[in-house]
Write an enzyme that holds these catalytic residues in place. Structure first.
Site, mmCIF file in Angstrom:
data_model
loop_
_atom_site.group_PDB
_atom_site.id
_atom_site.type_symbol
_atom_site.label_atom_id
_atom_site.label_comp_id
_atom_site.label_asym_id
_atom_site.label_seq_id
_atom_site.Cartn_x
_atom_site.Cartn_y
_atom_site.Cartn_z
ATOM 1 N N HIS A 45 0.667 4.287 -2.469
ATOM 2 C CA HIS A 45 0.400 5.641 -2.105
ATOM 3 C C HIS A 45 1.621 6.720 -2.469
ATOM 4 C CE1 HIS A 45 -3.162 5.721 0.948
ATOM 5 N NE2 HIS A 45 -3.258 4.448 0.179
ATOM 6 N N ASN A 101 -3.163 9.215 4.779
ATOM 7 C CA ASN A 101 -2.044 8.412 5.216
ATOM 8 C C ASN A 101 -1.794 8.046 6.715
ATOM 9 O OD1 ASN A 101 -1.326 7.923 2.397
ATOM 10 N ND2 ASN A 101 0.082 9.731 2.497
ATOM 11 N N ARG A 112 0.645 -1.220 0.120
ATOM 12 C CA ARG A 112 0.029 -0.007 0.011
ATOM 13 C C ARG A 112 0.842 1.204 0.036
ATOM 14 N NH1 ARG A 112 -3.021 3.137 4.185
ATOM 15 N NH2 ARG A 112 -4.963 3.904 3.077
ATOM 16 N N HIS A 136 -6.541 -5.561 -2.080
ATOM 17 C CA HIS A 136 -7.235 -5.419 -0.858
ATOM 18 C C HIS A 136 -7.453 -6.749 -0.421
ATOM 19 C CE1 HIS A 136 -9.282 -1.322 -1.884
ATOM 20 N NE2 HIS A 136 -7.904 -1.118 -1.691
#
Length: 355
Positions: free
Chosen positions: A64, A92, A60, A190
């Site tokens: 990001h 975040n 992740r 996910h």
């Protein structure tokens, strides 16, 4: 040849040489730091042994990083003074974690190959290693990224929020040159990790699917399994975002710590945690992809590896742009060379908010 033409010729030649080098290559560090990828892999594996949450966190974190200013390691920079960095933006913080794993890998690399391996590349390697540790396919990571010098919380608007619909998701990924298929494939990440309650529940929160969903008589998103909604309510009461901000739940109810296709299986049974997950079933093309990944886990894993490589090339800094950060949390001190480079337009201002 006149002096002016001579200078122009050499400037053109230099630009051509730099453009050849200014790209990402598999095995980029084979000569300059042969053990670079091994060091990162060993660091991630050791951390994963202590806490399996390391893997989804690093995957992740790479995503990001890439969606804000490209894959330049800017998400790793700490806040300085009044300039709030990306990592402290609402999108975040506190959801991104295990920055210390990147720090450990960087410290080991600096001890062996000082000033050679970028933080952006470390993060790309670490994401790949995390996929492998949890059951995904290994893939080669083209490297040669350099680190940016800007990290601003107010630029994290490029990150897709969990309440986006299908159209918004496609448009968001398209801005990064990623296709609808890439978006559906990468959403499969996910299948690992956890989410804070505030991403899908809590009165007043956007994307609330449990208590105040628009147009729903009972406040529950009709695209969410009722049994799953009641389970989530027990984990995330309506005031959880305010009084229990650190409460989390797994994003994949079926096999939350395994890199497999059960995320897609869950979607088809109304077990997608976010509105953005459920949105994948609202578009015929997306749903066809979801169904194909339900039928073939191998197909999704193979495509995921390719989409990760593609994502890892978003707006990268290469060649002489950016820097090789010595500490992933702090940009390098400005030098006379940096100043000259910024004046020539090849680098940019070298302060905390520069690239």
């Amino acid at each position: 040849m006149t002096t002016k033409r001579c200078c122009l010729f050499f400037a053109t030649l230099l630009a051509a040489l730099l453009s050849v080098r200014a790209r990402l290559d598999v095995g980029f560090y084979h000569q300059t730091c042969p053990s670079a990828e091994t060091i990162v892999q060993q660091t991630v594996a050791a951390a994963f042994t202590n806490n399996s949450g390391v893997a989804p966190a690093l995957i992740r974190m790479h995503f990001h990083d890439c969606f804000v200013r490209g894959c330049d390691g800017s998400v790793l920079i700490d806040t300085v003074g009044n300039l709030t960095a990306e990592k402290d933006a609402i999108a975040n913080n506190p959801s991104l974690r295990f920055f210390n794993v990147v720090d450990s890998a960087k410290a080991s690399l600096e001890a062996q190959c000082p000033g050679v391996v970028s933080c952006a590349d470390i993060l790309a390697f670490a994401a790949r290693d995390s996929v492998v540790l949890t059951g995904g396919l290994a893939y080669q990571v083209p490297a040669g990224r350099r680190d940016g010098r800007i990290s601003l919380a107010n630029e994290t608007g490029d990150l897709p929020p969990p309440f986006f619909n299908a159209t918004q998701l496609v448009d968001n990924f398209a801005k990064k040159n990623l296709t609808l298929e890439d978006m559906v494939i990468l959403s499969g990440a996910h299948t690992l990790g956890v989410s804070h309650c505030s991403s899908f529940a809590g009165l007043g929160n956007p994307g609330d699917r449990l208590y105040n969903f628009s147009g729903s008589a009972d406040g529950i998103d009709p695209a969410l399994s009722k049994a799953y909604a009641f389970l989530l309510k027990s984990i995330c009461p309506s005031n959880s975002s305010r009084f229990f901000p650190n409460t989390t739940t797994f994003m994949d109810l079926i096999t939350p710590e395994k890199f497999d296709n059960k995320y897609y299986v869950g979607l088809t049974n109304n077990l997608g945690l976010f509105e953005s997950d459920a949105a994948l079933l609202t578009n015929a093309t997306m749903k066809a992809l979801v169904d194909s990944f339900v039928r073939s886990e191998a197909k999704w894993k193979s495509k995921f590896a390719k989409s990760m490589v593609k994502m890892g090339k978003i707006e990268v800094l290469t060649g002489t742009r950016g820097e090789i950060r010595r500490n992933c949390r702090v940009i390098n001190p400005a030098s006379a060379t940096d100043v000259l480079a910024s004046q020539s337009g090849s680098s940019g201002f070298t302060g905390v908010a520069a690239s």
